[in-house]
Motif scaffolding. Structure first.
Motif, PDB file in Angstrom:
ATOM      1  N   PHE A   1       0.327  41.313  -2.852  1.00  0.00           N
ATOM      2  CA  PHE A   1      -0.526  41.545  -4.019  1.00  0.00           C
ATOM      3  C   PHE A   1      -1.686  40.549  -4.031  1.00  0.00           C
ATOM      4  O   PHE A   1      -2.852  40.932  -4.216  1.00  0.00           O
ATOM      5  N   HIS A   2      -1.374  39.270  -3.802  1.00  0.00           N
ATOM      6  CA  HIS A   2      -2.429  38.251  -3.790  1.00  0.00           C
ATOM      7  C   HIS A   2      -3.365  38.433  -2.590  1.00  0.00           C
ATOM      8  O   HIS A   2      -4.587  38.251  -2.714  1.00  0.00           O
TER       9      HIS A   2
ATOM     10  N   ARG B   1      -3.322  30.886  -6.247  1.00  0.00           N
ATOM     11  CA  ARG B   1      -2.315  31.599  -5.456  1.00  0.00           C
ATOM     12  C   ARG B   1      -2.979  32.384  -4.317  1.00  0.00           C
ATOM     13  O   ARG B   1      -2.463  32.447  -3.208  1.00  0.00           O
ATOM     14  N   GLU B   2      -4.119  33.016  -4.589  1.00  0.00           N
ATOM     15  CA  GLU B   2      -4.823  33.774  -3.555  1.00  0.00           C
ATOM     16  C   GLU B   2      -5.258  32.864  -2.412  1.00  0.00           C
ATOM     17  O   GLU B   2      -5.101  33.198  -1.231  1.00  0.00           O
TER      18      GLU B   2
ATOM     19  N   SER C   1       3.729  37.687   5.825  1.00  0.00           N
ATOM     20  CA  SER C   1       3.901  37.781   4.372  1.00  0.00           C
ATOM     21  C   SER C   1       5.298  37.374   3.957  1.00  0.00           C
ATOM     22  O   SER C   1       5.503  36.716   2.927  1.00  0.00           O
TER      23      SER C   1
ATOM     24  N   GLY D   1       6.171  34.227   1.573  1.00  0.00           N
ATOM     25  CA  GLY D   1       6.981  34.386   0.374  1.00  0.00           C
ATOM     26  C   GLY D   1       8.095  33.354   0.294  1.00  0.00           C
ATOM     27  O   GLY D   1       8.364  32.788  -0.772  1.00  0.00           O
TER      28      GLY D   1
ATOM     29  N   ILE E   1       8.239  33.170  -3.619  1.00  0.00           N
ATOM     30  CA  ILE E   1       7.837  34.375  -4.347  1.00  0.00           C
ATOM     31  C   ILE E   1       8.190  35.578  -3.466  1.00  0.00           C
ATOM     32  O   ILE E   1       8.428  35.450  -2.272  1.00  0.00           O
TER      33      ILE E   1
ATOM     34  N   GLU F   1       7.867  38.988  -1.254  1.00  0.00           N
ATOM     35  CA  GLU F   1       6.891  39.414  -0.241  1.00  0.00           C
ATOM     36  C   GLU F   1       5.831  40.333  -0.860  1.00  0.00           C
ATOM     37  O   GLU F   1       4.654  40.246  -0.529  1.00  0.00           O
ATOM     38  N   ARG F   2       6.267  41.227  -1.770  1.00  0.00           N
ATOM     39  CA  ARG F   2       5.299  42.139  -2.397  1.00  0.00           C
ATOM     40  C   ARG F   2       4.282  41.372  -3.248  1.00  0.00           C
ATOM     41  O   ARG F   2       3.141  41.807  -3.395  1.00  0.00           O
ATOM     42  N   THR F   3       4.713  40.221  -3.794  1.00  0.00           N
ATOM     43  CA  THR F   3       3.787  39.388  -4.572  1.00  0.00           C
ATOM     44  C   THR F   3       2.766  38.734  -3.651  1.00  0.00           C
ATOM     45  O   THR F   3       1.588  38.626  -3.992  1.00  0.00           O
TER      46      THR F   3
END
Length: 240
Positions: A213-214, A183-184, A197, A201, A206, A208-210
């Protein structure tokens, strides 16, 4: 010169694998190169980072006078064989045309008995580049000689990179490898394509905050200060 390929490899492989350090390995490498008809051997390794001053390592058995001259004149910065090796893994036979833009360097090399040569680079999964150069004072490389020795020379290029990387890693030359999750790496790839971002997403389905996070995890692993630098570094390390 009369060895079949497999016999020639077997004759040298044990010495290569049993070398305890880079000096022992280079001595074995130079011996093999001598059997191929070359007086001199040089091996250089360059890490992809830092961008402004990549870390390099070099060994060669050129005459001391040429080694000193090469360093004093900073010929590494203009050597066309090095420039070629950084952008192509195709073998390069030295010629007047190769050195046409740095005639003083070429004439200086010739005056030190370095007139005929061949070089080929290799890259590993972390973006570390290696360049093997073989040289001699006389006797131009013929087509027949190249056809006969090309498999041996190519084998030495790959073996030299693998062994030197391994031996130098044991001495702390190589950094610990960076490992990104799937994912990263994916969010960085989309970021490299110019996506925000929010857009990443939507593409990956997924939040945007996820995504962020990555991205932040990747930034931390790569030791950078922002996502642009993280994308560039990850690309240089061939992680994308």
């Amino acid at each position: 010169m009369g060895y079949k390929m497999i016999d020639w490899q077997d004759a040298h492989l044990q010495a290569f694998l049993s070398a305890q350090n880079e000096i022992e390995f280079f001595a074995s490498l130079s011996k093999a190169v001598k059997e191929l008809g070359f007086d001199y051997c040089a091996y250089g390794m360059r890490k992809p980072l830092p961008f402004s001053n990549p870390k390099t390592f070099m060994l060669n058995n050129y005459a001391p006078a040429w080694q000193e001259r090469y360093a004093a004149e900073n010929y590494l910065s203009i050597d066309p064989t090095v420039a070629h090796g950084m952008k192509s893994v195709l073998p390069l036979v030295w010629s007047d045309n190769v050195f046409q833009d740095c005639r003083d360097f070429w004439e200086d090399a010739n005056s030190h008995g370095v007139r005929v040569g061949w070089a080929q680079s290799s890259f590993d999964a972390r973006g570390v580049a290696g360049l093997l150069s073989l040289a001699r004072s006389d006797d131009p490389l013929s087509e027949a000689e190249l056809r006969h020795n090309a498999p041996r020379m190519a084998w030495l290029v790959q073996l030299a990179h693998e062994r030197m990387t391994s031996l130098l890693s044991a001495k702390g030359y190589s950094d610990e490898p960076v490992v990104l999750t799937g994912r990263e790496a994916e969010v960085l790839r989309w970021t490299a394509d110019g996506k925000t971002s929010s857009e990443v997403g939507e593409i990956m389905n997924i939040a945007e905050r996820t995504v962020n996070f990555h991205v932040n995890n990747a930034i931390a692993k790569l030791g950078t200060t922002n996502k642009t630098a993280a994308v560039i570094k990850a690309a240089m390390l061939r992680l994308l």
